[in-house]
Design a protein around this motif. Structure first.
Motif, short mmCIF file in Angstrom:
data_model
loop_
_atom_site.label_atom_id
_atom_site.label_comp_id
_atom_site.label_asym_id
_atom_site.label_seq_id
_atom_site.Cartn_x
_atom_site.Cartn_y
_atom_site.Cartn_z
N VAL A 76 0.64 -1.25 0.14
CA VAL A 76 0.08 -0.35 -0.04
C VAL A 76 0.93 1.00 -0.10
O VAL A 76 1.54 1.65 0.84
N HIS A 77 0.84 1.70 -1.47
CA HIS A 77 1.17 3.28 -0.99
C HIS A 77 0.90 4.43 -0.52
O HIS A 77 -0.51 4.55 0.68
N ASN A 78 2.23 4.64 0.85
CA ASN A 78 1.45 5.24 1.95
C ASN A 78 0.73 5.35 2.76
O ASN A 78 -0.60 5.97 3.73
N CYS A 79 1.20 4.17 3.27
CA CYS A 79 0.68 3.14 4.40
C CYS A 79 0.38 3.89 5.54
O CYS A 79 1.68 4.04 5.87
N PRO A 80 -0.89 3.55 6.24
CA PRO A 80 -0.97 4.25 7.58
C PRO A 80 -0.66 3.75 8.36
O PRO A 80 -0.03 2.74 8.49
N PRO A 81 -0.04 4.85 9.65
CA PRO A 81 0.28 3.35 10.88
C PRO A 81 -0.71 2.46 11.22
O PRO A 81 -1.72 2.82 11.00
N ILE A 82 -0.14 1.55 11.29
CA ILE A 82 -1.01 0.18 11.94
C ILE A 82 -0.21 -0.55 13.58
O ILE A 82 0.50 -0.31 13.78
N LEU A 83 -1.68 -0.58 14.51
CA LEU A 83 -1.49 -1.02 15.86
C LEU A 83 -1.48 -2.33 15.76
O LEU A 83 -2.86 -2.43 14.71
N LEU A 84 -1.15 -2.83 16.02
CA LEU A 84 -1.60 -4.61 15.91
C LEU A 84 -2.10 -5.03 17.10
O LEU A 84 -1.55 -4.95 18.54
N LEU A 85 -3.34 -5.66 17.49
CA LEU A 85 -3.86 -6.19 18.67
C LEU A 85 -2.83 -7.95 18.63
O LEU A 85 -2.94 -8.55 18.28
N ILE A 86 -2.32 -8.18 19.13
CA ILE A 86 -1.61 -9.19 20.33
C ILE A 86 -2.57 -10.33 21.59
O ILE A 86 -2.52 -9.48 22.35
N ALA A 87 -1.81 -11.26 21.14
CA ALA A 87 -3.16 -11.78 22.17
C ALA A 87 -1.62 -12.46 23.15
O ALA A 87 -1.89 -12.30 24.62
N ARG A 88 -0.99 -13.11 23.21
CA ARG A 88 0.47 -12.46 24.34
C ARG A 88 1.59 -12.06 24.17
O ARG A 88 1.90 -11.26 22.52
N ARG A 89 2.26 -11.29 25.19
CA ARG A 89 3.29 -10.80 24.35
C ARG A 89 4.23 -11.27 24.09
O ARG A 89 4.95 -10.56 23.38
N ASP A 90 4.82 -12.53 24.09
CA ASP A 90 6.00 -12.85 23.65
C ASP A 90 5.55 -12.96 22.04
O ASP A 90 5.77 -13.49 20.72
N ASP A 91 4.40 -12.86 21.17
CA ASP A 91 4.28 -12.66 19.89
C ASP A 91 4.29 -11.14 19.78
O ASP A 91 4.91 -10.97 18.06
N ARG A 92 5.40 -10.12 20.11
CA ARG A 92 6.03 -9.05 20.44
C ARG A 92 6.99 -9.18 18.65
O ARG A 92 7.13 -8.28 17.92
N TRP A 93 8.31 -10.26 18.51
CA TRP A 93 8.72 -10.42 17.39
C TRP A 93 8.02 -10.48 15.97
O TRP A 93 8.29 -10.76 15.72
N LEU A 94 7.04 -11.47 15.77
CA LEU A 94 6.28 -11.48 14.99
C LEU A 94 4.97 -9.92 14.75
O LEU A 94 5.62 -9.86 13.04
N ALA A 95 5.38 -9.29 15.96
CA ALA A 95 4.62 -8.20 15.47
C ALA A 95 5.68 -6.92 14.19
O ALA A 95 5.59 -6.46 14.16
N ASN A 96 6.77 -7.54 14.89
CA ASN A 96 8.47 -7.02 14.42
C ASN A 96 8.46 -7.19 13.20
O ASN A 96 8.34 -6.43 12.42
N TRP A 97 7.91 -8.21 13.14
CA TRP A 97 8.32 -8.82 11.51
C TRP A 97 7.02 -8.30 10.58
O TRP A 97 7.42 -8.12 9.10
N SER A 98 5.89 -8.02 11.00
CA SER A 98 4.57 -7.56 10.73
C SER A 98 4.78 -5.81 10.42
O SER A 98 4.37 -5.65 9.39
N ARG A 99 5.31 -5.24 11.05
CA ARG A 99 6.33 -3.49 10.37
C ARG A 99 5.14 -2.60 10.84
O ARG A 99 5.33 -1.83 10.84
N ALA A 100 4.50 -3.71 11.93
CA ALA A 100 3.34 -2.77 12.66
C ALA A 100 4.04 -1.56 13.62
O ALA A 100 5.37 -1.34 13.85
N ASP A 101 3.19 -0.52 14.33
CA ASP A 101 4.03 0.77 14.58
C ASP A 101 4.06 0.52 15.62
O ASP A 101 4.63 1.56 16.49
N ALA A 102 2.90 -0.45 16.08
CA ALA A 102 2.73 0.03 17.82
C ALA A 102 1.90 -1.20 17.70
O ALA A 102 1.60 -1.66 17.23
N VAL A 103 2.05 -1.76 19.56
CA VAL A 103 1.92 -3.37 19.44
C VAL A 103 0.62 -2.76 21.01
O VAL A 103 0.84 -2.22 21.84
N VAL A 104 -0.24 -3.98 21.02
CA VAL A 104 -1.19 -3.66 22.52
C VAL A 104 -1.82 -5.18 22.57
O VAL A 104 -2.38 -5.28 21.82
#
Length: 137
Positions: A76-104
């Motif tokens: 997506v050209h000029n993709c907006p910031p993305i916040l990712l909802l994750i089920a486990r705090r240990d999933d943060r490394w996957l959130a980094n892979w996904s290039r999300a801008d924030a994680v909750v």
């Protein structure tokens, strides 16, 4: 500002909508929530270019928010910031892979989510350089 909320679970979308409210912080514009439950709808809305922030559920099925985030950041050209909802705090490394801008992490804490969304809204506004009408409701 239009905020996209993606989850196949209507209950999750409702929790996010209630946590954000009409304005997640006093110094950001009013929000218009746009809900969707499928990956094709997310990409279509992001491609249209009028989404200010996207919130994606990492636990959505069949297309999880992490994969959708990665696809959006790649396609997506000029993709907006993305916040990712994750089920486990240990999933943060996957959130980094996904290039999300924030994680909750689940369960959703309304204060934490509202603060994170407000931060992404502020960053989106600073990128555009203005509070132009195409970003506010």
């Amino acid at each position: 500002m239009r905020v996209l909320v993606y989850s196949d679970d209507a209950g999750t979308r409702e929790k996010v909508r209630l946590a954000i409210g009409r304005r997640p912080a006093a110094d950001v514009p009013l929000v218009e929530i746009v809900e969707c439950a499928t990956q094709p709808a997310v990409i279509k809305l992001l491609d249209a270019g009028d989404i200010g922030v996207a919130i994606l559920d990492g636990e959505a099925v069949p297309a999880g928010g992490m994969g959708v985030s990665r696809q959006a950041k790649d396609e997506v050209h000029n993709c907006p910031p993305i916040l990712l909802l994750i089920a486990r705090r240990d999933d943060r490394w996957l959130a980094n892979w996904s290039r999300a801008d924030a994680v909750v992490a689940h369960p959703i804490d309304p204060v934490v989510l509202a603060e994170a969304v407000a931060g992404l809204m502020r960053s989106r506004l600073s990128i555009s350089g203005t509070n132009s009408t195409n970003h506010s409701v």
